[in-house]
Design a protein around this motif. Structure first.
Motif, PDB file in Angstrom:
ATOM      1  N   ALA A 179       0.758  -1.101  -0.021  1.00 49.38           N
ATOM      2  CA  ALA A 179       0.017   0.115   0.149  1.00 49.38           C
ATOM      3  C   ALA A 179       0.949   1.243  -0.045  1.00 49.38           C
ATOM      4  CB  ALA A 179      -0.882   0.041   1.187  1.00 49.38           C
ATOM      5  N   THR A 180       0.305   2.089  -0.997  1.00 53.94           N
ATOM      6  CA  THR A 180       1.166   3.600  -0.814  1.00 53.94           C
ATOM      7  C   THR A 180       0.177   4.630  -0.349  1.00 53.94           C
ATOM      8  OG1 THR A 180       0.598   3.652  -3.106  1.00 53.94           O
ATOM      9  CG2 THR A 180       2.771   3.153  -2.773  1.00 53.94           C
ATOM     10  N   ALA A 181      -0.925   4.199   0.353  1.00 54.21           N
ATOM     11  CA  ALA A 181      -1.728   5.100   1.083  1.00 54.21           C
ATOM     12  C   ALA A 181      -2.378   4.185   2.078  1.00 54.21           C
ATOM     13  CB  ALA A 181      -2.678   5.784   0.190  1.00 54.21           C
ATOM     14  N   ILE A 182      -3.084   5.128   3.084  1.00 55.38           N
ATOM     15  CA  ILE A 182      -3.766   4.081   4.135  1.00 55.38           C
ATOM     16  C   ILE A 182      -5.076   4.894   4.346  1.00 55.38           C
ATOM     17  CG2 ILE A 182      -3.788   3.495   6.482  1.00 55.38           C
ATOM     18  CD1 ILE A 182      -1.864   1.905   5.016  1.00 55.38           C
ATOM     19  N   LYS A 183      -6.241   4.006   4.602  1.00 50.94           N
ATOM     20  CA  LYS A 183      -7.294   4.591   4.915  1.00 50.94           C
ATOM     21  C   LYS A 183      -8.007   3.928   6.047  1.00 50.94           C
ATOM     22  CE  LYS A 183     -12.232   4.874   2.960  1.00 50.94           C
ATOM     23  NZ  LYS A 183     -13.038   4.690   1.976  1.00 50.94           N
ATOM     24  N   LEU A 184      -8.481   4.802   6.911  1.00 50.92           N
ATOM     25  CA  LEU A 184      -8.983   4.333   8.250  1.00 50.92           C
ATOM     26  C   LEU A 184     -10.542   4.971   8.188  1.00 50.92           C
ATOM     27  CD1 LEU A 184      -6.068   5.445  10.599  1.00 50.92           C
ATOM     28  CD2 LEU A 184      -6.582   3.083   9.739  1.00 50.92           C
ATOM     29  N   PHE A 185     -11.333   4.068   9.020  1.00 53.23           N
ATOM     30  CA  PHE A 185     -12.845   4.673   8.891  1.00 53.23           C
ATOM     31  C   PHE A 185     -12.969   4.914  10.693  1.00 53.23           C
ATOM     32  CE2 PHE A 185     -12.673   1.728   5.550  1.00 53.23           C
ATOM     33  CZ  PHE A 185     -13.661   2.114   4.481  1.00 53.23           C
ATOM     34  N   ALA A 186     -13.422   6.265  10.527  1.00 56.63           N
ATOM     35  CA  ALA A 186     -13.737   7.092  11.806  1.00 56.63           C
ATOM     36  C   ALA A 186     -15.057   7.125  11.961  1.00 56.63           C
ATOM     37  CB  ALA A 186     -13.142   8.251  11.580  1.00 56.63           C
ATOM     38  N   SER A 187     -16.097   6.551  11.167  1.00 52.60           N
ATOM     39  CA  SER A 187     -17.283   6.988  11.380  1.00 52.60           C
ATOM     40  C   SER A 187     -18.185   5.842  10.487  1.00 52.60           C
ATOM     41  CB  SER A 187     -17.918   8.260  11.233  1.00 52.60           C
ATOM     42  OG  SER A 187     -18.030   8.485   9.794  1.00 52.60           O
ATOM     43  N   GLY A 188     -19.465   5.809  10.857  1.00 56.28           N
ATOM     44  CA  GLY A 188     -20.392   5.188   9.888  1.00 56.28           C
ATOM     45  C   GLY A 188     -20.535   5.725   8.361  1.00 56.28           C
ATOM     46  N   GLY A 189     -21.221   5.312   7.373  1.00 59.39           N
ATOM     47  CA  GLY A 189     -21.381   5.758   6.065  1.00 59.39           C
ATOM     48  C   GLY A 189     -22.682   5.393   5.558  1.00 59.39           C
ATOM     49  N   VAL A 190     -22.722   5.681   4.407  1.00 58.47           N
ATOM     50  CA  VAL A 190     -24.276   5.611   3.604  1.00 58.47           C
ATOM     51  C   VAL A 190     -24.321   4.213   3.126  1.00 58.47           C
ATOM     52  CG1 VAL A 190     -25.284   6.420   1.524  1.00 58.47           C
ATOM     53  CG2 VAL A 190     -24.178   7.949   3.136  1.00 58.47           C
ATOM     54  N   PRO A 220       0.465   8.779   3.181  1.00 55.66           N
ATOM     55  CA  PRO A 220      -0.678   9.906   3.816  1.00 55.66           C
ATOM     56  C   PRO A 220      -1.765   8.755   4.258  1.00 55.66           C
ATOM     57  CG  PRO A 220      -0.514   9.433   1.195  1.00 55.66           C
ATOM     58  CD  PRO A 220       0.841   8.875   1.805  1.00 55.66           C
ATOM     59  N   VAL A 221      -2.357   9.406   4.984  1.00 58.07           N
ATOM     60  CA  VAL A 221      -3.684   8.722   5.672  1.00 58.07           C
ATOM     61  C   VAL A 221      -5.063   9.458   5.610  1.00 58.07           C
ATOM     62  CG1 VAL A 221      -4.541   7.839   7.717  1.00 58.07           C
ATOM     63  CG2 VAL A 221      -2.037   7.805   7.487  1.00 58.07           C
ATOM     64  N   GLY A 222      -5.925   8.741   4.762  1.00 57.79           N
ATOM     65  CA  GLY A 222      -7.223   9.491   4.799  1.00 57.79           C
ATOM     66  C   GLY A 222      -8.102   8.749   5.724  1.00 57.79           C
ATOM     67  N   ALA A 223      -9.126   9.490   6.287  1.00 60.04           N
ATOM     68  CA  ALA A 223     -10.139   8.829   7.210  1.00 60.04           C
ATOM     69  C   ALA A 223     -11.361   9.163   6.718  1.00 60.04           C
ATOM     70  CB  ALA A 223     -10.067   9.471   8.521  1.00 60.04           C
ATOM     71  N   ARG A 236      -7.556  15.037  15.443  1.00 57.95           N
ATOM     72  CA  ARG A 236      -6.790  14.830  16.598  1.00 57.95           C
ATOM     73  C   ARG A 236      -5.690  13.807  16.575  1.00 57.95           C
ATOM     74  NH1 ARG A 236     -11.556  16.754  20.039  1.00 57.95           N
ATOM     75  NH2 ARG A 236     -12.295  14.198  19.882  1.00 57.95           N
ATOM     76  N   ALA A 237      -5.844  12.715  15.959  1.00 58.28           N
ATOM     77  CA  ALA A 237      -5.103  11.406  15.519  1.00 58.28           C
ATOM     78  C   ALA A 237      -4.104  11.841  14.729  1.00 58.28           C
ATOM     79  CB  ALA A 237      -6.069  10.345  15.369  1.00 58.28           C
ATOM     80  N   GLY A 238      -4.368  12.873  13.681  1.00 57.49           N
ATOM     81  CA  GLY A 238      -3.218  13.300  12.967  1.00 57.49           C
ATOM     82  C   GLY A 238      -3.407  12.862  11.390  1.00 57.49           C
ATOM     83  N   VAL A 239      -4.785  12.558  11.018  1.00 54.92           N
ATOM     84  CA  VAL A 239      -4.874  12.227   9.598  1.00 54.92           C
ATOM     85  C   VAL A 239      -4.700  13.350   8.784  1.00 54.92           C
ATOM     86  CG1 VAL A 239      -6.640  10.445  10.245  1.00 54.92           C
ATOM     87  CG2 VAL A 239      -7.330  12.698   9.693  1.00 54.92           C
ATOM     88  N   ASP A 240      -4.183  12.907   7.380  1.00 58.44           N
ATOM     89  CA  ASP A 240      -3.862  13.954   6.326  1.00 58.44           C
ATOM     90  C   ASP A 240      -5.094  14.610   5.645  1.00 58.44           C
ATOM     91  OD1 ASP A 240      -0.725  13.867   6.281  1.00 58.44           O
ATOM     92  OD2 ASP A 240      -1.475  11.766   6.184  1.00 58.44           O
ATOM     93  N   SER A 241      -6.113  13.562   5.630  1.00 61.91           N
ATOM     94  CA  SER A 241      -7.423  14.326   5.138  1.00 61.91           C
ATOM     95  C   SER A 241      -8.590  13.706   5.730  1.00 61.91           C
ATOM     96  CB  SER A 241      -7.299  14.140   3.616  1.00 61.91           C
ATOM     97  OG  SER A 241      -7.410  12.594   3.367  1.00 61.91           O
ATOM     98  N   ILE A 242      -9.602  14.327   5.831  1.00 61.82           N
ATOM     99  CA  ILE A 242     -10.986  14.098   6.105  1.00 61.82           C
ATOM    100  C   ILE A 242     -11.720  13.635   4.805  1.00 61.82           C
ATOM    101  CG2 ILE A 242     -13.181  14.664   7.245  1.00 61.82           C
ATOM    102  CD1 ILE A 242     -10.911  14.090   9.234  1.00 61.82           C
ATOM    103  N   GLU A 243     -12.260  12.575   4.652  1.00 64.32           N
ATOM    104  CA  GLU A 243     -12.923  12.122   3.457  1.00 64.32           C
ATOM    105  C   GLU A 243     -14.479  12.210   3.844  1.00 64.32           C
ATOM    106  OE1 GLU A 243     -10.980  11.053   0.668  1.00 64.32           O
ATOM    107  OE2 GLU A 243      -9.248  11.911   2.282  1.00 64.32           O
ATOM    108  N   HIS A 244     -15.180  13.000   2.979  1.00 62.15           N
ATOM    109  CA  HIS A 244     -16.403  13.334   3.101  1.00 62.15           C
ATOM    110  C   HIS A 244     -16.672  14.457   4.016  1.00 62.15           C
ATOM    111  CE1 HIS A 244     -16.553   9.513   1.173  1.00 62.15           C
ATOM    112  NE2 HIS A 244     -16.343   8.829   2.182  1.00 62.15           N
TER     113      HIS A 244
END
Length: 412
Positions: A179-190, A220-223, A236-244
């Protein structure tokens, strides 16, 4: 960081003459010639290059190759695909994904960040594009996203983990897979049944563990973060981007502005789900949640924009009626909510490159960067909609190779 770099050795020297060229620093166009040598841009003395293939761009506009920071290249945008894909053999999904990657590239998107694919197919696609086996954008691939047990994306686009140590291990597993990027899930979704987009998921401690592992590896990390508390935990955790970023309150916006956290709004995804709805075959639970988030999502984008939050363009391509090759519709959404055409173009080029940490490789028309270029019939600063018109895209060049062109050329 190491990205999927395309091999430029087979690219012959090119000279694009007579065009108006986008200058990212001035956010305007200027008359210039652009050369592509060994896959990289040359601006100095570009007009005097014997033996080059000269491409006449008189009256045309050249912009950097576009960047979509949030795609799922394995998805076609078919509303029924999520269920069908669970039973479709991997080989068939890979063959289909190649056509989606090609459509994305031909629409002028020369780089994407893919934030989740079953079987980590996005990582394998990144390798195949870099090796020249398939035609597609340069891909920063997250492999599988990382979500809590039962969280958004579980069972298909994400692996489940609970507790900081388990999240840390899951991120390490994506890195091991390439992986050259990482995605974490910080909430529910649609799109996940039974999951409420207003609900936070990972704790701040869990998110921080994932971010630490990714950043140690310079990824880079997108949440994925729609719920207010989930957004704040991720910032606060330091992600690079908030997705949505659906429910941004004033505190979250100020946190993003102070810390330089990017917003990748993906406005197209819920808009299409809500507005195309049941008529397009989208499941009713998705349509209901699409309408639930839509107004707040648009309002959050407006307020983040006004506050000066960093913004990078992303579509969530692959979600229902959000099809490969139609990525530029996100720019129409952004400008309809108050963003200038110039800022929208920056969000899809230089600013996107900054988020993905590839500004030294792509994102602007600068000497030494990858020769990723799009030649247009019209001025996107006057009408950003020109980017949604395939006939107005006269040429796409990636790493110095002509992907598509109907412009006249000759050898000097």
């Amino acid at each position: 960081m190491t990205t999927a770099t395309l091999n430029p050795t087979a690219a012959s020297p090119l000279l694009f003459s007579g065009a108006m060229v986008f200058d990212s620093s001035a956010r305007s166009f200027r008359r210039a010639d652009v050369a592509a040598i060994d896959g990289h841009i040359q601006l100095e003395n570009a007009g005097s290059m014997p033996g080059a293939r000269r491409i006449d761009c008189t009256g045309k506009f050249i912009i950097p190759g576009l960047i979509d920071c949030h795609v799922h290249l394995t998805g076609s945008g078919d509303p029924a695909e999520l269920n069908a894909a669970r039973t479709t053999p991997l080989a068939q999904r890979a063959w289909r994904a190649e056509t989606y990657a090609r459509a994305t590239l031909h629409a002028g998107f020369t780089t994407v960040r893919d934030l989740g694919a079953a079987d980590r197919l996005n990582i394998e696609m990144a390798h195949a594009v870099a090796a020249g086996l398939i035609e597609g954008p340069r891909i920063l691939a997250a492999g599988l996203g990382v979500t809590m047990t039962g969280g958004h994306g579980h069972g298909f686009l994400a692996t489940e983990a609970d507790g900081a140590d388990a999240v840390r291990k899951a991120v390490r597993e994506q890195l091991r897979a390439g992986a050259t990027a990482i995605k974490l899930f910080a909430s529910g979704g649609v799109m996940t049944p039974g999951v409420d987009p207003r609900s936070p998921s990972f704790t701040e401690e869990e998110l921080r563990a994932g971010v630490e592992e990714a950043h140690k590896a310079f990824r880079p990390v997108g949440a994925h973060a729609q719920a207010t508390d989930g957004i704040k935990n991720a910032i606060r955790a330091g992600v690079d981007s908030i997705e949505h970023g659906v429910w941004l309150d004033d505190e979250a916006i100020e946190m993003m502005r102070e810390r330089g956290t990017y917003l990748v709004a993906t406005l197209t995804a819920p808009y299409q789900i809500a507005h195309r709805g049941l008529e397009a075959g989208i499941p009713s639970y998705m349509v209901d949640k699409g309408w639930q988030v839509l107004e707040s999502h648009q309002d959050s984008f407006r307020r983040a924009l006004q506050a000066g939050v960093r913004i990078a363009m992303g579509t969530d391509q692959g979600t229902p009626v959000n099809k490969p090759g139609e990525n530029a519709q996100e720019l129409l959404q952004m400008t309809a909510l108050g963003m200038s055409s110039g800022a929208a173009l920056m969000a899809a080029t230089a600013w996107a490159a900054g988020l993905l940490r590839i500004e030294g490789e792509a994102g602007s028309i600068s000497g030494g960067l990858a020769a990723d270029l799009v030649v247009l019939d019209g001025d996107p600063l006057e009408n950003i909609g020109v980017l949604t018109n395939q006939r107005a895209i006269r040429a796409v060049i990636q790493a110095g190779r002509i992907v598509r062109s109907d412009l006249p050329e000759n050898e000097d």
